[in-house]
Design an enzyme around this catalytic site. Structure first.
Site, PDB file in Angstrom:
ATOM      1  N   ASP A  90      50.893  59.772   9.453  1.00 56.19           N
ATOM      2  CA  ASP A  90      50.524  61.189   9.438  1.00 56.19           C
ATOM      3  C   ASP A  90      51.274  61.931   8.334  1.00 56.19           C
ATOM      4  OD1 ASP A  90      48.634  61.361  11.330  1.00 56.19           O
ATOM      5  OD2 ASP A  90      49.918  62.142  12.913  1.00 56.19           O
ATOM      6  N   LYS A 107      46.525  65.260   5.844  1.00 57.78           N
ATOM      7  CA  LYS A 107      45.873  66.133   4.855  1.00 57.78           C
ATOM      8  C   LYS A 107      46.668  66.180   3.553  1.00 57.78           C
ATOM      9  CE  LYS A 107      43.976  69.236   8.275  1.00 57.78           C
ATOM     10  NZ  LYS A 107      44.100  70.506   8.931  1.00 57.78           N
ATOM     11  N   MET A 139      52.820  75.038  15.599  1.00 57.28           N
ATOM     12  CA  MET A 139      51.595  75.397  14.862  1.00 57.28           C
ATOM     13  C   MET A 139      51.238  76.870  15.042  1.00 57.28           C
ATOM     14  SD  MET A 139      49.364  71.987  15.745  1.00 57.28           S
ATOM     15  CE  MET A 139      50.140  71.595  17.305  1.00 57.28           C
TER      16      MET A 139
HETATM   17  C1  LIG Z   1      50.365  68.422  14.937  1.00 54.93           C
HETATM   18  S1  LIG Z   1      51.888  69.074  15.453  1.00 54.93           S
HETATM   19  C2  LIG Z   1      52.810  67.592  15.626  1.00 54.93           C
HETATM   20  C3  LIG Z   1      53.988  67.746  16.545  1.00 54.93           C
HETATM   21  C4  LIG Z   1      54.784  66.478  16.659  1.00 54.93           C
HETATM   22  N1  LIG Z   1      54.046  65.460  17.350  1.00 54.93           N
HETATM   23  C5  LIG Z   1      56.130  66.720  17.343  1.00 54.93           C
HETATM   24  O1  LIG Z   1      56.335  66.184  18.438  1.00 54.93           O
HETATM   25  O2  LIG Z   1      56.965  67.406  16.778  1.00 54.93           O
HETATM   26  C6  LIG Z   1      52.519  69.756  13.947  1.00 54.93           C
HETATM   27  C7  LIG Z   1      53.452  70.908  14.190  1.00 54.93           C
HETATM   28  O3  LIG Z   1      54.722  70.450  14.626  1.00 54.93           O
HETATM   29  C8  LIG Z   1      55.720  71.302  14.138  1.00 54.93           C
HETATM   30  N2  LIG Z   1      56.635  70.537  13.279  1.00 54.93           N
HETATM   31  C9  LIG Z   1      56.593  69.228  13.035  1.00 54.93           C
HETATM   32  N3  LIG Z   1      57.631  68.851  12.269  1.00 54.93           N
HETATM   33  C10 LIG Z   1      58.344  69.955  12.026  1.00 54.93           C
HETATM   34  C11 LIG Z   1      59.540  70.228  11.304  1.00 54.93           C
HETATM   35  N4  LIG Z   1      60.228  69.255  10.671  1.00 54.93           N
HETATM   36  N5  LIG Z   1      59.986  71.499  11.276  1.00 54.93           N
HETATM   37  C12 LIG Z   1      59.347  72.489  11.912  1.00 54.93           C
HETATM   38  N6  LIG Z   1      58.208  72.290  12.600  1.00 54.93           N
HETATM   39  C13 LIG Z   1      57.718  71.041  12.662  1.00 54.93           C
HETATM   40  C14 LIG Z   1      55.024  72.425  13.383  1.00 54.93           C
HETATM   41  O4  LIG Z   1      54.766  73.468  14.286  1.00 54.93           O
HETATM   42  C15 LIG Z   1      53.753  71.739  12.959  1.00 54.93           C
HETATM   43  O5  LIG Z   1      52.730  72.662  12.659  1.00 54.93           O
END
Ligand SMILES: C[S@@+](CC[C@H](N)C(=O)[O-])C[C@H]1O[C@@H](n2cnc3c(N)ncnc32)[C@H](O)[C@@H]1O
Length: 263
Positions: free
Chosen positions: A42, A64, A180
């Site tokens: 991903d 993406k 998100m």
């Molecule tokens: C599709 S979700 C995936 C979440 C992921 N499975 C998790 O457990 O963190 C994507 C969202 O996770 C959050 N996210 C993921 N990595 C991040 C990071 N390093 N810093 C801040 N937000 C993060 C953001 O809100 C982003 O839009």
């Protein structure tokens, strides 16, 4: 005798890569990545994590990247199954935890329905990682007795989130952790103000755990304005609740804390 009949079904590993810092990978995740011959990766998984893959492994990015449309979910699921049945050791590598806003549930269901085995390896999900990275405890015996993880981006055909109801829950001493949420930040702010005070502390953390991490803290009533002014964008976590005032060692008790922003 056909010994194939007695072969166990191939296993696909759904692996959480954590928030980005490779030091936050679990040992199980590192082992699975090392053993993989095919990694379906991903967007939010950085190159630092992929360094654990063997040189000969095939790495396919299915997010993406570069402004391209993301790979359709049905295609990813078919590819995982086909490659595993073909003898590849398949790892589906996802940011954070595969079972937290990661479609891991859908993928596991699909693979199991085809008779494949699925092993899920937890990763550190972004919400707690983001909060910890700025010194915010999501629970605290004096300030928050629970946490709600919620997405600001529900599926198009899903009922819109009831932010006023979430605000009511948060007002009872629960911390809100919003994934998100940047694209709908105005709606989140307006909805939460139906049940929470304008001065409720909020923290926004972008790229948590990575060298480019940035964050800001403000009052709930300033949320959308601060996000725009600071140019904070996805991926970001928004933490709402009294505990957010603890960012970077602000003095407690929270009630006495002025609303401040940190670079
Ligand atoms: C599709 S979700 C995936 C979440 C992921 N499975 C998790 O457990 O963190 C994507 C969202 O996770 C959050 N996210 C993921 N990595 C991040 C990071 N390093 N810093 C801040 N937000 C993060 C953001 O809100 C982003 O839009």
């Amino acid at each position: 005798m056909n010994t194939d009949l007695y072969k166990p079904a191939p296993t696909v590993h759904l692996v959480g890569a954590g928030p980005g810092d490779p030091e936050l990978l679990t040992l199980k995740a590192v082992r699975a990545i090392r053993q993989a011959t095919l990694l379906l990766v991903d967007d939010l998984v950085g190159d630092a994590v992929l360094r654990y893959a063997r040189r000969s492994a095939r790495i396919v990015h299915v997010g993406k990247r570069g402004g391209c449309a993301s790979t359709p979910q049905a295609f990813i699921e078919r590819l995982m199954a086909a490659e595993a049945l073909n003898g590849e050791r398949v790892v589906r590598l996802k940011g954070g935890d595969p079972f937290v806003f990661g479609r891991g549930g859908e993928e596991a269901t699909h693979l199991r329905a085809l008779g494949l085995r699925v092993e899920v390896v937890n990763g550190i999900t972004a919400g707690p990682a983001a909060a910890t990275s700025i010194g915010v405890p999501l629970t605290h015996r004096d300030h928050a007795h629970g946490v709600i993880f919620v997405t600001g981006h529900a599926r198009g055909d899903a009922a819109p989130l009831d932010w006023a109801a979430l605000a009511a829950a948060a007002g009872q001493g629960l911390t809100l952790v919003i994934y998100m949420g940047i694209a709908t930040i105005e709606a989140i702010e307006a909805g939460l103000l139906h049940g929470l005070k304008a001065a409720t502390p909020v923290a926004i953390v972008q790229h948590a755990s990575l060298p480019q991490q940035r964050h800001a803290c403000c009052a709930l009533s300033e949320l959308a304005r601060v996000v725009a002014r600071e140019g904070l964008s996805s991926p970001a976590i928004i933490v709402v609740g009294d505990v957010a005032a603890a960012a970077r060692g602000l003095a407690w008790p929270i009630a006495a804390v002025p609303v401040r922003r940190f670079a």
